[in-house]
Design a protein around this motif. Structure first.
Motif, short mmCIF file in Angstrom:
data_model
loop_
_atom_site.label_atom_id
_atom_site.label_comp_id
_atom_site.label_asym_id
_atom_site.label_seq_id
_atom_site.Cartn_x
_atom_site.Cartn_y
_atom_site.Cartn_z
N GLY A 243 0.86 -1.26 -0.04
CA GLY A 243 0.11 0.04 -0.08
C GLY A 243 0.74 1.11 0.10
O GLY A 243 2.08 1.22 -0.14
N GLU A 244 0.24 2.30 0.31
CA GLU A 244 0.79 3.73 0.09
C GLU A 244 1.77 3.79 1.41
O GLU A 244 1.57 3.44 2.71
CB GLU A 244 -0.13 4.84 0.23
N GLY A 245 2.94 3.99 1.06
CA GLY A 245 4.06 3.99 2.14
C GLY A 245 4.50 2.70 2.70
O GLY A 245 5.33 2.74 3.62
N GLU A 246 4.02 1.77 2.15
CA GLU A 246 4.54 0.32 2.47
C GLU A 246 5.57 -0.25 1.56
O GLU A 246 5.58 0.37 0.29
CB GLU A 246 3.30 -0.60 2.57
N LEU A 247 6.51 -1.06 2.13
CA LEU A 247 7.67 -1.33 1.33
C LEU A 247 7.71 -2.99 1.14
O LEU A 247 7.55 -3.85 2.15
CB LEU A 247 8.91 -0.88 1.77
N SER A 248 8.49 -3.46 0.00
CA SER A 248 8.61 -4.95 0.17
C SER A 248 10.07 -5.28 -0.31
O SER A 248 10.47 -4.79 -1.27
CB SER A 248 7.79 -5.45 -0.74
N SER A 249 10.90 -5.38 0.64
CA SER A 249 12.44 -5.65 0.24
C SER A 249 13.15 -4.52 -0.55
O SER A 249 13.45 -4.61 -1.68
CB SER A 249 12.75 -6.86 -0.57
N PRO A 250 12.93 -3.26 0.27
CA PRO A 250 13.55 -1.97 -0.56
C PRO A 250 14.90 -2.44 -0.94
O PRO A 250 15.81 -2.57 0.04
CB PRO A 250 13.27 -0.87 0.29
N ALA B 272 14.05 2.26 -4.70
CA ALA B 272 13.55 1.06 -5.37
C ALA B 272 12.87 0.03 -4.66
O ALA B 272 13.61 -0.50 -3.67
CB ALA B 272 14.78 0.50 -6.16
N ASP B 273 11.47 0.03 -4.76
CA ASP B 273 10.81 -1.12 -3.83
C ASP B 273 10.59 -2.34 -4.68
O ASP B 273 9.80 -2.56 -5.30
CB ASP B 273 9.30 -0.24 -3.60
N SER B 274 11.93 -2.89 -4.31
CA SER B 274 12.24 -3.97 -5.30
C SER B 274 10.98 -5.08 -5.26
O SER B 274 10.37 -5.44 -6.58
CB SER B 274 13.17 -4.58 -5.28
N GLY B 275 10.42 -5.54 -4.35
CA GLY B 275 9.56 -6.41 -4.05
C GLY B 275 8.00 -6.18 -4.69
O GLY B 275 7.29 -7.07 -5.12
N ASN B 276 7.89 -4.78 -4.74
CA ASN B 276 6.83 -4.40 -5.29
C ASN B 276 6.90 -4.08 -6.75
O ASN B 276 6.03 -3.40 -7.17
CB ASN B 276 6.07 -3.26 -4.39
N ASP B 277 7.90 -4.18 -7.15
CA ASP B 277 8.37 -3.74 -8.63
C ASP B 277 8.15 -2.26 -9.06
O ASP B 277 7.16 -1.98 -10.10
CB ASP B 277 7.61 -4.48 -9.52
N ARG B 278 8.36 -1.34 -8.25
CA ARG B 278 8.16 -0.02 -8.46
C ARG B 278 9.20 1.01 -7.63
O ARG B 278 9.84 0.50 -7.11
CB ARG B 278 6.57 0.53 -7.80
N ILE B 279 8.91 2.31 -8.20
CA ILE B 279 9.75 3.23 -7.29
C ILE B 279 9.01 4.21 -6.56
O ILE B 279 7.73 4.73 -6.95
CB ILE B 279 10.47 4.42 -8.54
N CYS B 280 9.15 4.34 -5.56
CA CYS B 280 8.60 5.29 -4.35
C CYS B 280 9.14 6.46 -4.03
O CYS B 280 10.46 6.59 -3.93
CB CYS B 280 8.16 4.38 -2.97
N LEU B 281 8.50 7.55 -3.87
CA LEU B 281 9.07 8.88 -3.65
C LEU B 281 8.32 9.24 -2.04
O LEU B 281 7.30 9.30 -1.84
CB LEU B 281 8.60 9.65 -4.77
N PHE B 282 9.37 9.98 -1.39
CA PHE B 282 8.95 10.28 -0.16
C PHE B 282 9.57 11.61 0.04
O PHE B 282 10.58 11.95 -0.53
CB PHE B 282 9.52 9.45 1.16
N THR B 283 8.89 12.36 1.22
CA THR B 283 9.55 13.63 1.41
C THR B 283 10.83 13.32 2.49
O THR B 283 11.03 12.24 2.66
CB THR B 283 8.60 14.54 2.36
N LYS B 284 11.68 14.39 2.53
CA LYS B 284 12.81 14.04 3.44
C LYS B 284 12.39 13.81 4.93
O LYS B 284 13.39 13.72 5.82
CB LYS B 284 13.74 15.30 3.42
N GLN B 285 11.06 13.89 5.26
CA GLN B 285 10.78 13.63 6.59
C GLN B 285 9.89 12.23 6.58
O GLN B 285 9.72 11.81 7.57
CB GLN B 285 9.77 14.72 7.13
N GLY B 286 10.06 11.46 5.56
CA GLY B 286 9.60 10.04 5.35
C GLY B 286 8.01 10.13 5.04
O GLY B 286 7.46 9.11 5.27
N LYS B 287 7.36 11.11 4.71
CA LYS B 287 6.20 10.99 4.20
C LYS B 287 6.05 10.63 2.90
O LYS B 287 6.47 11.24 1.63
CB LYS B 287 5.24 12.57 4.33
N PHE B 288 5.10 9.62 2.66
CA PHE B 288 4.77 9.07 1.25
C PHE B 288 4.25 10.02 0.26
O PHE B 288 3.26 10.97 0.53
CB PHE B 288 3.90 7.75 1.50
N LEU B 289 4.79 9.94 -0.93
CA LEU B 289 4.32 10.93 -2.10
C LEU B 289 3.51 10.41 -3.05
O LEU B 289 2.60 10.60 -3.64
CB LEU B 289 5.43 12.10 -2.42
#
Length: 373
Positions: free
Chosen positions: A292-299, A312-329
């Protein structure tokens, strides 16, 4: 981000007070007592006021009301535009020839340099072919070095790469359990971290990064720690150890350093990203196992700039972007081999003008994305 609007004191209407509330406030309600314009409070427990006191009160009321009117509405919070990410192109095909790849795991972009270093050139760890390939900014082949082996300049499952400000290349090797240092042309210079490092030998060293002072950081994944070396290869510090608490790691696979020398670790086995300060003390972490949003699988890999954290959220086959405070974007991509799709992306690096490069490992190619905001 939602705008917040709050009425200023000048626009707010006070609610009327009951007679009892007025008495309890002990406010000096003024009553005239005759000639001379003197006033006394109705409540004898309060201070007496003369003409001077009345003048002061009127003056203060004028100043306060004027200031409130000048301020107007409280400024609303500045709205931050949510970034977007788009597919630009990909290059490379499966194979062992020039500009071909076999399970590439990592890459770095030369964002500084000259004609020799090749500004915006890509240095790619072509893991399955036991070599490093250099491509220009258009994806054209420049040269390669390496080959399978155990001696100087040879590789056995190369995993991570970093480029320092002296235009030198560090390459980690998973199955040779070492790091090699090369000049920009791929000529062998030295070994880093051979033998025991703080009573343990390197075990499956993975991602690397170099800070703005030239210090090298190594994700020593098999030992669940991050190591720090100076630019001469001298051991300086060890961070972490196996665990699930703050500052501990489970198979960390990459490390990235920002301009303030904060340390970001892809804590792969714990499915999270950890931020440590310049001294290695935990600051915060984000992420948990999931899709889900903000969740990761073997980054597997991480990159940072002044605004964002790229994963590189490898287990989910996607690229995730977060703020420098760790908030999911945002999350970009899904499993597949088409445009904007990935198959186990394991490396990520940042170029100029919003360029994001991904080692799309299972698809044997390099993908270029662009971020806009």
């Amino acid at each position: 981000m939602k705008k917040s609007t709050r009425p200023s004191p000048a626009n707010a209407k006070p609610s009327p007070l009951s007679q009892r509330e007025r008495v309890n406030t002990k406010m000096p309600f003024l009553l005239p007592l005759g000639e001379g314009g003197r006033f006394v409070p109705a409540d004898e427990g309060c201070l007496r006021f003369g003409i001077l006191g009345l003048f002061v009160i009127c003056y203060l009321s004028f100043v306060i009301s004027g200031a409130a009117g000048a301020m107007g509405e409280v400024p609303s919070t500045t709205e931050v535009v949510k970034p977007t990410m788009e597919y630009v192109r990909d290059f490379g095909t499966p194979g062992s020839g020039e500009r071909q790849f076999y399970y590439p795991r990592d890459l770095k972009v030369a964002v500084i340099g000259d004609l020799e270093t090749g500004l915006d050139n890509l240095y790619i760890v072509d893991t399955g072919n036991n070599r490093v390939q250099r491509l220009d900014e258009d994806g054209g082949f420049v040269y390669q070095f390496g080959g399978f082996g155990f001696g100087d300049g040879k590789f056995n499952t190369p995993d991570g790469i970093a480029v320092d400000f002296n235009f030198r290349l560090y390459v980690s090797e998973k199955d040779n359990d070492r790091i090699q240092l090369f000049d920009i042309r791929g000529n062998f210079l030295n070994y880093i971290g051979t033998g025991e490092v703080n009573f343990r030998a390197l075990l499956d060293p993975a991602g690397l990064d170099v800070d703005n002072l030239g210090y090298l950081y190594v994700a020593d994944s098999g030992n669940d720690r991050v190591l720090k070396f100076d630019d001469q290869g001298n051991f300086l510090a060890e961070l972490g150890g196996f665990g699930i608490g703050s500052g501990f790691f489970n198979r960390p696979m990459d490390v990235a350093i920002d301009r303030d020398r904060n340390i970001y670790v892809a804590d792969t086995g714990n499915h999270r990203i950890q931020k440590l300060d310049i001294e290695g003390r935990p600051v915060f972490s984000f992420g948990k196992f999931g899709s889900g949003e903000g969740e990761l699988s073997s980054p597997r890999s991480i990159a940072v700039d002044d605004k964002f954290i790229y994963v590189a959220d490898s287990g989910n086959d996607r690229i995730c972007l977060f703020t420098k405070q760790g908030k999911f974007l945002l999350a970009f991509g899904q499993r597949g081999s088409g445009n904007g799709q990935f198959n186990d992306p394991e490396g990520i690096s940042l170029g100029k003008k919003g360029r994001v490069y991904v080692a799309d490992t299972g698809n044997h190619r390099i993908v270029e994305l662009r971020i806009k905001y």
